[in-house]
Design an enzyme around this catalytic site. Structure first.
Site, PDB file in Angstrom:
ATOM      1  N   ASP A   1       0.870  -1.167   0.000  1.00 40.08           N
ATOM      2  CA  ASP A   1       0.000   0.000   0.000  1.00 40.08           C
ATOM      3  C   ASP A   1       0.914   1.225   0.000  1.00 40.08           C
ATOM      4  OD1 ASP A   1      -2.399   1.612   0.496  1.00 40.08           O
ATOM      5  OD2 ASP A   1      -1.622   1.808   2.533  1.00 40.08           O
TER       6      ASP A   1
ATOM      7  N   ASP B   1      -0.167   5.154   0.982  1.00 43.59           N
ATOM      8  CA  ASP B   1      -0.427   6.098   2.067  1.00 43.59           C
ATOM      9  C   ASP B   1      -0.603   5.372   3.399  1.00 43.59           C
ATOM     10  OD1 ASP B   1      -0.358   8.064   0.119  1.00 43.59           O
ATOM     11  OD2 ASP B   1      -2.531   8.098  -0.121  1.00 43.59           O
TER      12      ASP B   1
ATOM     13  N   ASP C   1       0.008   9.439   5.948  1.00 43.11           N
ATOM     14  CA  ASP C   1      -1.343   9.523   5.404  1.00 43.11           C
ATOM     15  C   ASP C   1      -1.984  10.808   5.899  1.00 43.11           C
ATOM     16  OD1 ASP C   1      -3.639   8.829   4.075  1.00 43.11           O
ATOM     17  OD2 ASP C   1      -4.027   7.013   5.225  1.00 43.11           O
TER      18      ASP C   1
ATOM     19  N   ASP D   1      -6.089  12.585   6.454  1.00 38.45           N
ATOM     20  CA  ASP D   1      -7.543  12.523   6.269  1.00 38.45           C
ATOM     21  C   ASP D   1      -7.987  13.460   5.156  1.00 38.45           C
ATOM     22  OD1 ASP D   1      -7.827  10.655   8.290  1.00 38.45           O
ATOM     23  OD2 ASP D   1      -8.227  12.166   9.829  1.00 38.45           O
TER      24      ASP D   1
ATOM     25  N   ASP E   1      -1.559  -0.692   5.820  1.00 40.27           N
ATOM     26  CA  ASP E   1      -1.881  -0.194   7.156  1.00 40.27           C
ATOM     27  C   ASP E   1      -3.364  -0.266   7.490  1.00 40.27           C
ATOM     28  OD1 ASP E   1      -2.451   1.934   5.277  1.00 40.27           O
ATOM     29  OD2 ASP E   1      -2.603   3.284   6.995  1.00 40.27           O
TER      30      ASP E   1
END
Length: 192
Positions: free
Chosen positions: A7, A9, A15, A17, A126
């Protein structure tokens, strides 16, 4: 071929929001680039499978995404590593596509592109949906306790993890595990 699917982010980079929308917002997690370089040096090809619904939501365009990936590739090269390909889902959740994780479409595209069966191919992410997508394609799931799963570092884990999921503190710990083991589970079985 020794293949690993990661993966992006929350696994390789921080990462948000609010989405990672610019190269300036793309910040590698400590030790992540070096972990990929060590995997490469161990003979592993690394490919990314990433939901990028910010495209479908109109938060950034393909040119911005390409600039983000150019920065990632440049920083990886400086660390002695590389990513062989980046597969991403550009759709918003409402578009009901097969390539948005937790569905396995991106992983199936990777298997087709590289001409490999994904059974036992290690995949790390994650979030639960990263692992669900990989497991649905036959991959060996690994949860890194960064990004969306950082709060599990003090114990616990998300409910509904695919059977056999292995947990690692971060991408560096995942790389240590893979390099110490030496091969994917399916290739170990093939040797017997």
């Amino acid at each position: 071929m020794k293949l690993i699917i990661l993966d992006r982010d929350g696994t390789i980079n921080s990462d948000s929001d609010d989405f990672v929308k610019t190269p300036e917002e793309w910040l590698p997690l400590p030790g992540a680039l070096e972990a990929i370089a060590r995997l490469n040096q161990g003979g592993w090809r690394v490919v990314i499978a990433s939901n990028q619904s910010g495209l479908g939501r109109g938060l950034f365009d393909v040119a911005a995404l390409n600039a983000i990936h150019a920065k990632m590739h440049k920083l990886l090269a400086a660390a002695g590593g590389r990513v062989d390909a980046v597969f991403y889902c550009p759709h918003s959740p409402e578009e009901s596509c097969n390539c948005r994780k937790p569905l396995p479409g991106l992983f199936e595209q990777i298997g087709t592109r590289f001409g490999v069966q994904l059974q036992g191919v290690p995949t790390a992410g994650d979030s639960l949906r990263d692992l669900q997508a990989g497991a649905a394609a036959g991959c060996e799931p690994h949860l890194v306790l960064t990004g969306k799963s950082a709060h599990y570092r003090n114990g616990g884990q998300p409910e509904g993890l695919p059977a056999g999921t292995l947990l690692h503190a971060d991408l560096a710990a995942f790389a240590d595990f893979i390099l110490e083991r030496g091969a994917s589970p399916s290739s170990e079985k093939d040797k017997k």
